[in-house]
Design a protein around this motif. Structure first.
Motif, PDB file in Angstrom:
ATOM      1  N   VAL A  16      -2.726 -10.538  -6.281  1.00 41.50           N
ATOM      2  CA  VAL A  16      -2.072 -10.447  -7.594  1.00 41.50           C
ATOM      3  C   VAL A  16      -1.017  -9.338  -7.597  1.00 41.50           C
ATOM      4  N   ARG A  17      -1.338  -8.203  -7.000  1.00 45.84           N
ATOM      5  CA  ARG A  17      -0.364  -7.107  -6.952  1.00 45.84           C
ATOM      6  C   ARG A  17       0.892  -7.530  -6.177  1.00 45.84           C
ATOM      7  N   ARG A  18       0.717  -8.314  -5.145  1.00 49.43           N
ATOM      8  CA  ARG A  18       1.871  -8.741  -4.345  1.00 49.43           C
ATOM      9  C   ARG A  18       2.657  -9.854  -5.037  1.00 49.43           C
ATOM     10  N   GLU A  54       4.573  -5.957  -6.026  1.00 45.12           N
ATOM     11  CA  GLU A  54       4.460  -4.661  -5.374  1.00 45.12           C
ATOM     12  C   GLU A  54       4.733  -4.817  -3.881  1.00 45.12           C
ATOM     13  N   SER A  55       5.265  -3.775  -3.284  1.00 46.45           N
ATOM     14  CA  SER A  55       5.548  -3.807  -1.850  1.00 46.45           C
ATOM     15  C   SER A  55       4.248  -3.682  -1.065  1.00 46.45           C
ATOM     16  N   ILE A  56       4.314  -4.067   0.190  1.00 45.68           N
ATOM     17  CA  ILE A  56       3.173  -3.933   1.093  1.00 45.68           C
ATOM     18  C   ILE A  56       2.753  -2.465   1.157  1.00 45.68           C
ATOM     19  N   LYS A  57       3.730  -1.592   1.229  1.00 46.22           N
ATOM     20  CA  LYS A  57       3.453  -0.156   1.310  1.00 46.22           C
ATOM     21  C   LYS A  57       2.725   0.339   0.058  1.00 46.22           C
ATOM     22  N   GLU A  58       3.184  -0.073  -1.130  1.00 40.59           N
ATOM     23  CA  GLU A  58       2.531   0.352  -2.376  1.00 40.59           C
ATOM     24  C   GLU A  58       1.077  -0.110  -2.410  1.00 40.59           C
ATOM     25  N   GLY A  92      -5.741   2.423   0.100  1.00 40.98           N
ATOM     26  CA  GLY A  92      -6.130   3.251   1.225  1.00 40.98           C
ATOM     27  C   GLY A  92      -6.383   2.468   2.498  1.00 40.98           C
ATOM     28  N   ILE A  93      -5.581   1.430   2.714  1.00 39.49           N
ATOM     29  CA  ILE A  93      -5.689   0.611   3.916  1.00 39.49           C
ATOM     30  C   ILE A  93      -4.322   0.564   4.584  1.00 39.49           C
ATOM     31  N   THR A  94      -4.297   0.146   5.827  1.00 42.91           N
ATOM     32  CA  THR A  94      -3.022   0.105   6.544  1.00 42.91           C
ATOM     33  C   THR A  94      -2.147  -1.036   6.031  1.00 42.91           C
ATOM     34  N   GLU A  95      -0.853  -0.900   6.254  1.00 46.88           N
ATOM     35  CA  GLU A  95       0.072  -1.968   5.875  1.00 46.88           C
ATOM     36  C   GLU A  95      -0.255  -3.241   6.647  1.00 46.88           C
ATOM     37  N   ASN A  96      -0.632  -3.100   7.895  1.00 46.44           N
ATOM     38  CA  ASN A  96      -1.007  -4.257   8.698  1.00 46.44           C
ATOM     39  C   ASN A  96      -2.211  -4.971   8.087  1.00 46.44           C
ATOM     40  N   ASN A  97      -3.187  -4.192   7.614  1.00 39.55           N
ATOM     41  CA  ASN A  97      -4.369  -4.765   6.976  1.00 39.55           C
ATOM     42  C   ASN A  97      -3.967  -5.570   5.739  1.00 39.55           C
ATOM     43  N   VAL A  98      -3.025  -5.033   4.957  1.00 41.33           N
ATOM     44  CA  VAL A  98      -2.540  -5.742   3.771  1.00 41.33           C
ATOM     45  C   VAL A  98      -1.873  -7.053   4.184  1.00 41.33           C
ATOM     46  N   MET A  99      -1.016  -6.993   5.196  1.00 41.04           N
ATOM     47  CA  MET A  99      -0.305  -8.202   5.640  1.00 41.04           C
ATOM     48  C   MET A  99      -1.265  -9.260   6.171  1.00 41.04           C
ATOM     49  N   VAL A 100      -2.266  -8.834   6.918  1.00 34.72           N
ATOM     50  CA  VAL A 100      -3.258  -9.776   7.444  1.00 34.72           C
ATOM     51  C   VAL A 100      -4.046 -10.399   6.295  1.00 34.72           C
ATOM     52  N   SER A 101      -4.460  -9.571   5.347  1.00 36.42           N
ATOM     53  CA  SER A 101      -5.202 -10.072   4.184  1.00 36.42           C
ATOM     54  C   SER A 101      -4.379 -11.102   3.410  1.00 36.42           C
ATOM     55  N   LEU A 102      -3.111 -10.789   3.183  1.00 44.15           N
ATOM     56  CA  LEU A 102      -2.243 -11.723   2.456  1.00 44.15           C
ATOM     57  C   LEU A 102      -2.030 -13.009   3.244  1.00 44.15           C
TER      58      LEU A 102
END
Length: 186
Positions: free
Chosen positions: A141-143, A148-152, A158-168
């Motif tokens: 939802v945030r994305r 919101e950016s991956i960085k935000e 409190g997770i890595t940007e890579n973790n966010v990208m993989v999750s998405l």
């Protein structure tokens, strides 16, 4: 003032409704629009249009959740302003990247021929989002709603940007399968 009181002011056509809605939700709506537009002047125009749209639509609309009602208005206004700006610039940007990410899950505009199909698609996506874990739902939802950016997102959780990208990526794949089961052409 609580939301029911503000909605009642709108229903009574009391201009104080706009002031109260703006006082309570200005910063929230500003954040949504700013995530999309990143231009102070455009954000201010969208904010003003949001209050006007709320005034013009309540009544006859009676929102169950004023905060989300205003969020949808400003989000749509901001995306429309963004599309207009990109039509002029023909450039890329953050929103193009977000829309490109979701493109693999959603049918193109030429495939969606009526408001009914759009509404059903929205309901199907909403059902899907409610099946996600709390964190995956919030990240998604945030994305894709709040832009919101991956960085935000990474910083907020409190997770890595890579973790966010993989999750998405995983969530988009699950969404694609969900929509295929619902017989949406992809």
């Amino acid at each position: 003032m609580d939301d029911l009181d503000i909605i009642e002011l709108f229903n009574k056509r009391d201009e104080k409704a706009i002031l109260e809605a703006e006082r309570k939700y200005r910063s929230y709506c500003h954040a949504i629009s700013n995530n999309i537009l990143r231009d102070r002047e455009s954000v201010e125009e969208c904010l003003n249009d949001t209050w006007l749209n709320a005034w013009n639509s309540i009544p006859p609309q009676v929102p169950d959740n004023l905060r989300m009602y205003l969020a949808k208005i400003i989000r749509n206004l901001s995306f429309n302003r963004y599309k207009s700006a990109m039509a002029v610039k023909r450039g890329g940007g953050k929103i193009s990247a977000i829309l490109d990410e979701l493109e693999e899950c959603l049918a193109g505009p030429s495939d969606v021929e009526s408001d009914l199909i759009i509404k059903e698609l929205g309901e199907s996506i909403n059902q899907f989002v409610h099946t996600l874990s709390e964190r995956d739902c919030n990240v998604f939802v945030r994305r894709y709603f709040y832009a919101e950016s991956i960085k935000e997102i990474s910083v907020n959780y409190g997770i890595t940007e890579n973790n966010v990208m993989v999750s998405l990526s995983r969530t988009r794949k699950r969404l694609r399968k969900h929509l295929q089961k619902e017989d949406y052409k992809l």
